[in-house]
Design an enzyme around this catalytic site. Structure first.
Site, PDB file in Angstrom:
ATOM      1  N   GLY A 119       0.815  -1.197   0.000  1.00 47.76           N
ATOM      2  CA  GLY A 119       0.000   0.000   0.000  1.00 47.76           C
ATOM      3  C   GLY A 119       0.855   1.256   0.000  1.00 47.76           C
ATOM      4  O   GLY A 119       2.031   1.226  -0.382  1.00 47.76           O
ATOM      5  N   CYS A 120       0.270   2.347   0.422  1.00 48.85           N
ATOM      6  CA  CYS A 120       0.976   3.626   0.447  1.00 48.85           C
ATOM      7  C   CYS A 120       2.289   3.498   1.201  1.00 48.85           C
ATOM      8  O   CYS A 120       2.325   3.014   2.332  1.00 48.85           O
ATOM      9  CB  CYS A 120       0.104   4.687   1.103  1.00 48.85           C
ATOM     10  SG  CYS A 120       0.928   6.264   1.336  1.00 48.85           S
ATOM     11  N   PHE A 121       3.375   3.942   0.578  1.00 46.64           N
ATOM     12  CA  PHE A 121       4.688   3.746   1.207  1.00 46.64           C
ATOM     13  C   PHE A 121       4.918   4.614   2.439  1.00 46.64           C
ATOM     14  O   PHE A 121       5.798   4.327   3.239  1.00 46.64           O
ATOM     15  CB  PHE A 121       5.830   3.941   0.202  1.00 46.64           C
ATOM     16  CG  PHE A 121       5.728   5.089  -0.759  1.00 46.64           C
ATOM     17  CD1 PHE A 121       5.075   6.272  -0.460  1.00 46.64           C
ATOM     18  CD2 PHE A 121       6.311   4.963  -2.025  1.00 46.64           C
ATOM     19  CE1 PHE A 121       5.007   7.317  -1.364  1.00 46.64           C
ATOM     20  CE2 PHE A 121       6.247   6.009  -2.947  1.00 46.64           C
ATOM     21  CZ  PHE A 121       5.592   7.192  -2.616  1.00 46.64           C
TER      22      PHE A 121
END
Length: 219
Positions: free
Chosen positions: A47-49
């Site tokens: 997902g979002c880093f």
């Protein structure tokens, strides 16, 4: 997409709810032994880093974490282009760690327990698209072997009610993201997206893995 995610997070998510969805994965049955040697590298996508970086920078033995892109070509490793979901990249983090302090298996356990939900296909929370897929980018054959063994162990244990969709991709390069993405969680702790989607992951690490927690984040 991220702006829309902030709005969705405010309307649909809560810190308590995010924390309650975390599952404590079992200790890997097969792992690399702790031993002195050069710094090692792991690359995970979940997902979002921003949030994944925020988790792994707080683990003892981790010396640096960088947000970036893996799975696609160098010339397309650009945030606005990767966001199309058509480049083959995933938002990923590159973790450099001391193998005498923390094992690859321990990092995988954290990845599956608190850094993301491995049963969400091509999405993570409010973010959707193949760029948010759950993937381990093995850096060598040993990591690939340990990853396959651990995913098989988790699947056999029925650790989650849903199917694990985490993929294994080998031989893929990591490209650092733009500077403004680095250390994003620490630089923006009051941003709604961070509060509702990412800070619960960091809190989950501290609660579920107190022995791994570092008060001082990695560089």
């Amino acid at each position: 997409m991220r702006a829309l995610a902030i709005a969705l997070a405010l309307s649909a998510c809560s810190v308590a709810g995010a924390a309650e969805r975390m599952v404590l994965a079992p200790v890997p049955a097969i792992d690399a032994p702790l031993k002195a040697g050069p710094m090692a590298t792991a690359v995970f996508a979940g997902g979002c880093f921003w949030g994944v970086e925020g988790v792994f920078e707080r683990i003892k033995g981790v010396v640096s974490v960088r947000s970036g892109y893996a799975g696609g070509p160098r010339n397309l490793a650009i945030y606005d282009v990767v966001g199309s979901g058509m480049t083959g990249h995933a938002e990923a983090v590159e973790i450099r760690y001391d193998p005498a302090v923390v094992s690859y298996g321990t990092l995988m356990r954290v990845f599956f327990s608190v850094a993301h939900d491995p049963t969400q296909l091509n999405r993570q929370g409010p973010d959707t698209g193949s760029q948010y897929r759950s993937t381990i980018f093995a850096q060598n054959p040993d990591q690939a072997r340990l990853t396959r063994a651990y995913v098989a162990q988790l699947t056999a244990a029925r650790t989650w009610p849903g199917r694990i969709v985490t993929t294994l991709e080998s031989g893929k390069s990591f490209y650092p993201a733009e500077n403004y993405h680095q250390n994003y969680l620490r630089a923006n702790p009051l941003q709604p997206y961070i509060i509702y989607n990412d800070l619960p992951k960091v809190a989950g690490l501290k609660e579920r893995f107190p022995q791994l927690w570092s008060d001082k984040p990695a560089a």
